[in-house]
Design an enzyme around this catalytic site. Structure first.
Site, mmCIF file in Angstrom:
data_model
loop_
_atom_site.group_PDB
_atom_site.id
_atom_site.type_symbol
_atom_site.label_atom_id
_atom_site.label_comp_id
_atom_site.label_asym_id
_atom_site.label_seq_id
_atom_site.Cartn_x
_atom_site.Cartn_y
_atom_site.Cartn_z
ATOM 1 N N THR A 13 15.223 50.355 95.007
ATOM 2 C CA THR A 13 14.845 49.019 94.544
ATOM 3 C C THR A 13 13.348 48.757 94.688
ATOM 4 O O THR A 13 12.696 49.322 95.590
ATOM 5 C CB THR A 13 15.619 47.957 95.358
ATOM 6 O OG1 THR A 13 15.026 46.678 95.136
ATOM 7 C CG2 THR A 13 15.573 48.228 96.849
ATOM 8 N N ASP A 31 36.486 53.695 100.530
ATOM 9 C CA ASP A 31 35.184 53.297 101.053
ATOM 10 C C ASP A 31 34.422 54.536 101.528
ATOM 11 O O ASP A 31 34.994 55.394 102.215
ATOM 12 C CB ASP A 31 35.438 52.355 102.236
ATOM 13 C CG ASP A 31 34.206 51.609 102.648
ATOM 14 O OD1 ASP A 31 34.220 50.373 102.607
ATOM 15 O OD2 ASP A 31 33.201 52.271 103.033
ATOM 16 N N TYR A 47 17.645 44.262 103.065
ATOM 17 C CA TYR A 47 18.118 44.981 101.871
ATOM 18 C C TYR A 47 17.109 46.068 101.502
ATOM 19 O O TYR A 47 17.454 47.256 101.410
ATOM 20 C CB TYR A 47 18.319 43.981 100.717
ATOM 21 C CG TYR A 47 18.462 44.659 99.379
ATOM 22 C CD1 TYR A 47 19.480 45.576 99.165
ATOM 23 C CD2 TYR A 47 17.572 44.387 98.336
ATOM 24 C CE1 TYR A 47 19.609 46.215 97.932
ATOM 25 C CE2 TYR A 47 17.697 45.018 97.117
ATOM 26 C CZ TYR A 47 18.711 45.938 96.920
ATOM 27 O OH TYR A 47 18.822 46.570 95.715
ATOM 28 N N ALA A 49 26.662 50.121 97.501
ATOM 29 C CA ALA A 49 25.829 49.474 98.531
ATOM 30 C C ALA A 49 25.856 47.971 98.314
ATOM 31 O O ALA A 49 26.210 47.497 97.232
ATOM 32 C CB ALA A 49 24.397 49.987 98.431
ATOM 33 N N ASN A 50 25.469 47.230 99.343
ATOM 34 C CA ASN A 50 25.288 45.780 99.183
ATOM 35 C C ASN A 50 23.857 45.527 98.715
ATOM 36 O O ASN A 50 22.940 46.258 99.083
ATOM 37 C CB ASN A 50 25.555 45.060 100.511
ATOM 38 C CG ASN A 50 27.018 45.155 100.919
ATOM 39 O OD1 ASN A 50 27.361 45.779 101.910
ATOM 40 N ND2 ASN A 50 27.880 44.539 100.137
ATOM 41 N N ASN A 100 35.265 50.779 96.531
ATOM 42 C CA ASN A 100 36.178 50.070 97.442
ATOM 43 C C ASN A 100 36.607 48.717 96.870
ATOM 44 O O ASN A 100 37.376 47.997 97.502
ATOM 45 C CB ASN A 100 35.565 49.900 98.840
ATOM 46 C CG ASN A 100 34.349 48.991 98.844
ATOM 47 O OD1 ASN A 100 33.976 48.424 97.813
ATOM 48 N ND2 ASN A 100 33.722 48.838 100.002
ATOM 49 N N LEU A 101 36.087 48.363 95.689
ATOM 50 C CA LEU A 101 36.425 47.112 94.982
ATOM 51 C C LEU A 101 36.100 45.866 95.801
ATOM 52 O O LEU A 101 36.663 44.798 95.562
ATOM 53 C CB LEU A 101 37.902 47.106 94.536
ATOM 54 C CG LEU A 101 38.291 48.223 93.551
ATOM 55 C CD1 LEU A 101 39.769 48.102 93.171
ATOM 56 C CD2 LEU A 101 37.421 48.204 92.290
ATOM 57 N N GLY A 139 10.745 34.560 100.793
ATOM 58 C CA GLY A 139 10.686 36.012 100.607
ATOM 59 C C GLY A 139 10.446 36.478 99.180
ATOM 60 O O GLY A 139 10.499 37.672 98.919
ATOM 61 N N ASN A 177 14.069 44.255 87.866
ATOM 62 C CA ASN A 177 15.158 43.281 87.718
ATOM 63 C C ASN A 177 16.188 43.712 86.668
ATOM 64 O O ASN A 177 15.957 43.539 85.471
ATOM 65 C CB ASN A 177 14.578 41.900 87.402
ATOM 66 C CG ASN A 177 13.911 41.295 88.619
ATOM 67 O OD1 ASN A 177 12.937 41.843 89.133
ATOM 68 N ND2 ASN A 177 14.446 40.200 89.106
#
Ligand code: UDP
Length: 329
Positions: A117, A51, A141, A75-76, A32-33, A284, A170
């Site tokens: 993640t 999207d 997240y 994803a964010n 979706n850029l 965090g 990472n």
């Protein structure tokens, strides 16, 4: 194989597309850029702008293309932003994946590899972290990524879809060509921020916390080159194509470096003194995150080839010094 890469204009997505194209695979990108970059879209791939939350859009991609497997990066991925705006993460990461899986099931596409993640673990029980360790995310997240894994699991039970979740530690570094690399706005990651100093974009870098229980008091992370991550996605698609069952793998080097060691290595690579300012802890942040990637090595045959921190930072520097404002120049 024809592979659909969702989020193929982003950092890890664009590097994976590059490796897929080099391996002779047929690649279709949808993005979706919003955080991806049109300049990062590989010219050898077919590109759809849209999207994944838009069912008509994603249906049309599956209708136009005969897709064998999906690699899902759309994803964010910012911890701080997810704390401030958790519902954005539930919407894009979870609702987006729900729409995607519905469309995959409707179109008979049964294989998916996706970005998970180390944040799914939260504060680790022990080091190195194993895939079987407790998962208790400490931010939205990580929580939404863990929920994505579970959504795939139950969709698999009901509809036979198979998935591989790759839990990155990472991600860093850039493509050896220096043509694609990390370009986030705002930038929050350590290595790009450090390199802004020799690039003349900031006076100094902040060290977030010097009182952790680590060898020099700063946080320890497992830095893994983006091209090695990209290779793991290709191996994971092959694993599913060969009939492998749904699975979860950590991706890291199994070696930890402190924030101070990363800064010191960047000084060596760039020849710049890079002033560092000792600052309070960032909320965090676990003290130490190091992966055991034995499972990925054994089951997928993964073998990271760019494991040295110096090599990682050299590749990042090659990208950043020629693209100080990311793809804008
Ligand atoms: N960090 C730091 N200064 C910065 C940015 C990050 O000291 O300006 C530290 C951060 O606290 C963490 C490590 O560098 O211990 C890696 O942070 P990054 O945001 O790159 O990745 P994360 O580990 O959060 O995924």
């Amino acid at each position: 194989m024809k592979i659909l890469v969702l989020g193929g204009a982003g950092y890890i997505g664009s590097h994976t597309v590059s490796e897929l194209v080099d391996a002779g695979e047929e690649v279709v990108i949808a993005d979706n850029l919003e955080t991806g970059h049109i300049e990062a879209v590989n010219p050898k791939a077919k590109f759809y702008e849209g999207d994944i939350r838009n069912r008509e859009f994603i249906d049309s991609v599956f209708e136009n293309e005969k897709i064998d497997a999906v690699i899902h990066f759309a994803a964010n991925s910012l911890v701080g932003e997810s704390m401030a705006n958790p519902l954005k993460y539930y919407d894009n990461n979870l609702y987006g994946t729900k729409v995607l899986l519905e469309s995959m099931v409707a179109h008979g596409v049964g294989k998916i590899v996706f970005s998970s993640t180390a944040a799914t673990y939260g504060e680790p029980e022990s080091i190195p972290i194993l895939e079987t360790d407790r998962t208790e995310p400490t931010n939205p997240y990580g929580e939404t990524k863990l929920s994505m894994e579970k959504m795939m699991k139950w969709t698999g039970v009901a509809h036979g879809l198979r998935y591989v979740a790759l839990r990155y530690f990472n991600a860093c570094g850039a493509h050896k060509s220096g043509e694609i690399g990390e370009a986030h706005n705002p930038e929050t990651h350590l290595i790009p921020l450090i390199l802004q100093v020799p690039n003349g974009q900031r006076e100094s870098v902040s060290i977030f916390g010097t009182d952790y229980d680590t060898k020099d008091g700063t946080c320890v992370r497992d830095y893994i080159h983006v091209t090695d991550l990209a290779q793991a996605h290709i191996l994971a698609v092959k694993y599913l194509a060969d009939g492998g069952e749904s699975n979860v793998f950590n991706l890291g080097n199994g070696v930890g470096f402190t924030v101070k060691e990363v800064i010191e290595t960047a000084r060596k690579v760039t020849g710049h003194p890079i002033p560092a300012v000792e600052s309070p802890r960032r909320g965090g942040d676990p003290a130490k995150l190091i992966a055991s990637s034995e499972k990925a090595r054994k089951v997928l045959g993964w073998n990271p080839e760019h494991a040295g921190l110096e090599e990682i930072i050299e590749s990042a520097w090659k990208w950043h010094k020629t693209h100080p404002h990311g793809y804008a120049e």
